[in-house]
Design an enzyme around this catalytic site. Structure first.
Site, PDB file in Angstrom:
ATOM      1  N   ARG A 225       0.726  -1.245   0.082  1.00 44.59           N
ATOM      2  CA  ARG A 225       0.135  -0.119   0.080  1.00 44.59           C
ATOM      3  C   ARG A 225       0.854   1.162   0.219  1.00 44.59           C
ATOM      4  NH1 ARG A 225      -3.575  -3.045  -1.432  1.00 44.59           N
ATOM      5  NH2 ARG A 225      -5.526  -3.614  -0.574  1.00 44.59           N
ATOM      6  N   GLU A 254      -6.448   6.128  -6.216  1.00 42.41           N
ATOM      7  CA  GLU A 254      -6.333   5.456  -7.509  1.00 42.41           C
ATOM      8  C   GLU A 254      -7.660   5.550  -7.913  1.00 42.41           C
ATOM      9  OE1 GLU A 254      -5.458   1.332  -6.412  1.00 42.41           O
ATOM     10  OE2 GLU A 254      -3.379   1.901  -5.659  1.00 42.41           O
ATOM     11  N   HIS A 273      -2.027  -0.857 -10.244  1.00 43.97           N
ATOM     12  CA  HIS A 273      -2.570  -1.883  -9.216  1.00 43.97           C
ATOM     13  C   HIS A 273      -3.004  -3.112  -9.911  1.00 43.97           C
ATOM     14  CE1 HIS A 273      -4.561  -1.923  -4.822  1.00 43.97           C
ATOM     15  NE2 HIS A 273      -4.240  -3.001  -5.467  1.00 43.97           N
TER      16      HIS A 273
HETATM   17  P1  NDP Z   1      -0.386 -11.919   4.592  1.00 40.92           P
HETATM   18  O1  NDP Z   1      -1.133 -11.509   6.014  1.00 40.92           O
HETATM   19  O2  NDP Z   1      -0.302 -13.108   4.050  1.00 40.92           O
HETATM   20  O3  NDP Z   1       1.290 -11.362   5.058  1.00 40.92           O
HETATM   21  C1  NDP Z   1       1.448 -10.297   5.438  1.00 40.92           C
HETATM   22  C2  NDP Z   1       3.149 -10.172   5.629  1.00 40.92           C
HETATM   23  O4  NDP Z   1       3.547  -8.939   6.287  1.00 40.92           O
HETATM   24  C3  NDP Z   1       3.552 -11.390   6.954  1.00 40.92           C
HETATM   25  O5  NDP Z   1       4.832 -11.739   6.678  1.00 40.92           O
HETATM   26  C4  NDP Z   1       3.332 -10.366   8.205  1.00 40.92           C
HETATM   27  O6  NDP Z   1       4.261 -10.957   9.341  1.00 40.92           O
HETATM   28  C5  NDP Z   1       4.084  -9.129   7.702  1.00 40.92           C
HETATM   29  N1  NDP Z   1       3.934  -8.118   8.404  1.00 40.92           N
HETATM   30  C6  NDP Z   1       2.709  -7.613   9.288  1.00 40.92           C
HETATM   31  N2  NDP Z   1       2.867  -6.444   9.889  1.00 40.92           N
HETATM   32  C7  NDP Z   1       4.273  -6.216   9.859  1.00 40.92           C
HETATM   33  C8  NDP Z   1       4.917  -5.180  10.290  1.00 40.92           C
HETATM   34  N3  NDP Z   1       4.513  -4.466  11.320  1.00 40.92           N
HETATM   35  N4  NDP Z   1       6.347  -5.186  10.043  1.00 40.92           N
HETATM   36  C9  NDP Z   1       6.792  -6.258   9.146  1.00 40.92           C
HETATM   37  N5  NDP Z   1       5.992  -7.260   8.579  1.00 40.92           N
HETATM   38  C10 NDP Z   1       4.861  -7.074   8.800  1.00 40.92           C
HETATM   39  O7  NDP Z   1      -0.813 -10.743   3.486  1.00 40.92           O
HETATM   40  P2  NDP Z   1      -0.661 -10.889   1.827  1.00 40.92           P
HETATM   41  O8  NDP Z   1       0.594 -11.223   1.729  1.00 40.92           O
HETATM   42  O9  NDP Z   1      -1.813 -11.636   1.497  1.00 40.92           O
HETATM   43  O10 NDP Z   1      -1.049  -9.218   1.508  1.00 40.92           O
HETATM   44  C11 NDP Z   1      -0.010  -8.172   2.184  1.00 40.92           C
HETATM   45  C12 NDP Z   1      -0.780  -6.936   1.746  1.00 40.92           C
HETATM   46  O11 NDP Z   1      -0.385  -6.824   0.309  1.00 40.92           O
HETATM   47  C13 NDP Z   1      -2.352  -6.781   1.757  1.00 40.92           C
HETATM   48  O12 NDP Z   1      -2.344  -6.390   3.242  1.00 40.92           O
HETATM   49  C14 NDP Z   1      -2.586  -5.659   1.029  1.00 40.92           C
HETATM   50  O13 NDP Z   1      -2.203  -4.325   1.470  1.00 40.92           O
HETATM   51  C15 NDP Z   1      -1.611  -5.869  -0.115  1.00 40.92           C
HETATM   52  N6  NDP Z   1      -2.048  -6.523  -1.523  1.00 40.92           N
HETATM   53  C16 NDP Z   1      -1.941  -5.750  -2.647  1.00 40.92           C
HETATM   54  C17 NDP Z   1      -2.323  -6.225  -3.688  1.00 40.92           C
HETATM   55  C18 NDP Z   1      -2.079  -5.666  -5.037  1.00 40.92           C
HETATM   56  O14 NDP Z   1      -2.944  -5.884  -5.841  1.00 40.92           O
HETATM   57  N7  NDP Z   1      -1.102  -4.743  -5.316  1.00 40.92           N
HETATM   58  C19 NDP Z   1      -3.193  -7.735  -3.880  1.00 40.92           C
HETATM   59  C20 NDP Z   1      -3.043  -8.310  -2.742  1.00 40.92           C
HETATM   60  C21 NDP Z   1      -2.550  -7.708  -1.286  1.00 40.92           C
HETATM   61  P3  NDP Z   1       4.262 -12.323   9.686  1.00 40.92           P
HETATM   62  O15 NDP Z   1       4.503 -13.111   8.716  1.00 40.92           O
HETATM   63  O16 NDP Z   1       4.954 -12.364  10.964  1.00 40.92           O
HETATM   64  O17 NDP Z   1       2.488 -12.578   9.973  1.00 40.92           O
END
Ligand code: NDP
Length: 308
Positions: A225, A254, A273
């Protein structure tokens, strides 16, 4: 939105019919605004949730399922009716995001955003890069998206360091750190990739100081994001050539307004996106998560993808 993302009765029937639903389960979906129907519903599934409507009418709701992975606009969860949980569709974007992440890193390594800038100026300027093995990737978020990116980058012989809230190891990355160790990793990073959720902790996590601390000539990718990164600082560091390139897929507004200065930043490649959405079977994949959760609920098992 594209019809590929519309939740239809047929898709709901197709996804949920194999699940042995107790007769009391009533599933509502999409743009349903019928107060009586929603009062009766146990499950609500939608691309965009109307939180006020659900909190006012969703007396019997147990699962609210959204067809996105990002849930920042639904936080905090104080609108959820008592006894209900919010589940998301994290995981359905992984394969496409993995391919995009691989593409983005290879493009940046070969200087393609810089060649796009030169092309607009009708300039022929060669700058040869060696092979990519041994370069360092810092992957901020190693969940569904980041994990898929890491799996595809790994065969290239890159040194991949993952940043996870938990700091837990991940099979596709060489080493994992917690976010509070980020500063130690920036100076020798060649590629910084953002794939984390937008939360109060990640908002602004990659600011001017972090970007300036990256190795000179480093490049960045944001598939997460926009608010996780300071785009003004990024633009400045691209203009100064401290950073060699960037690929941004996500923006505060967007569509990105025509007047945005980002369009003209040198060596910045903009995608609208599209890094993770695969329209083919999108709704079916989202509903499969819901179907699995309904089966789990019936068996008294913990649900997947619960947002907390
Ligand atoms: P997941 O929940 O599978 O993974 C999130 C990851 O981020 C995990 O590894 C988590 O850590 C880590 N994380 C969470 N909080 C923190 C923090 N404070 N500092 C560092 N790392 C952190 O989510 P997704 O991979 O499915 O999606 C991630 C994001 O990507 C979504 O929330 C969305 O905003 C964005 N997205 C964008 C898309 C696009 O089209 N561009 C499509 C889909 C998603 P841990 O492994 O320890 O839980």
């Amino acid at each position: 939105r594209d019809p590929a993302y519309r939740i239809t009765e047929e898709a709901v029937r197709r996804a949920l019919s194999p699940v042995a639903l107790p007769a009391i389960i009533d599933v509502r979906y999409g743009d349903e605004r019928d107060e009586r129907a929603i009062r009766a519903a146990h499950v609500f599934v939608a691309g965009r949730l109307d939180m006020g409507m659900l909190s006012a009418w969703g007396e019997r709701l147990r699962i609210v399922h959204c067809t996105s992975a990002g849930v920042e606009s639904y936080m905090p969860l104080d609108w959820l009716p008592p006894g209900a949980v919010l589940t998301n569709s994290s995981g359905v974007h992984a394969a496409k995001a993995g391919e995009f992440g691989l593409l983005a890193v290879l493009m940046l390594h070969q200087g393609i955003p810089a060649y796009a800038t030169l092309q607009r100026q009708h300039r022929w300027q060669r700058s040869l890069s060696s092979t990519i093995a041994g370069r360092k990737v810092l992957l901020y978020g190693v969940g569904a998206l980041g994990g898929a990116v890491a799996e595809r980058l790994r065969p290239l012989g890159l040194d991949i360091v993952g940043v996870r809230r938990s700091g837990e190891p991940h099979p596709a990355v060489g080493r994992t750190i917690r976010p509070d160790r980020l500063a130690d990793e920036l100076a020798d990073t060649d590629f910084l990739i953002l794939a984390c959720p937008l939360t109060p902790e990640t908002k602004g996590a990659i600011g001017r100081a972090e970007l300036a601390a990256l190795k000179p000539g480093a490049s960045v990718v944001n598939m997460a994001r926009a608010a996780v990164m300071d785009y003004d600082a990024l633009a400045g560091l691209l203009v100064e050539r401290h950073l060699s390139g960037a690929i941004l897929d996500v923006f505060d507004r967007e569509p990105l307004p025509e007047t945005s200065p980002l369009w003209d930043v040198p060596n910045l490649f903009i995608t609208p996106h599209v890094s993770a959405d695969d329209p083919h079977g999108y709704v079916d994949r989202c509903l499969a998560i819901l179907a699995e959760n309904l089966a789990r609920q019936a068996d008294g098992l913990p649900l997947r993808n619960v947002v907390d």
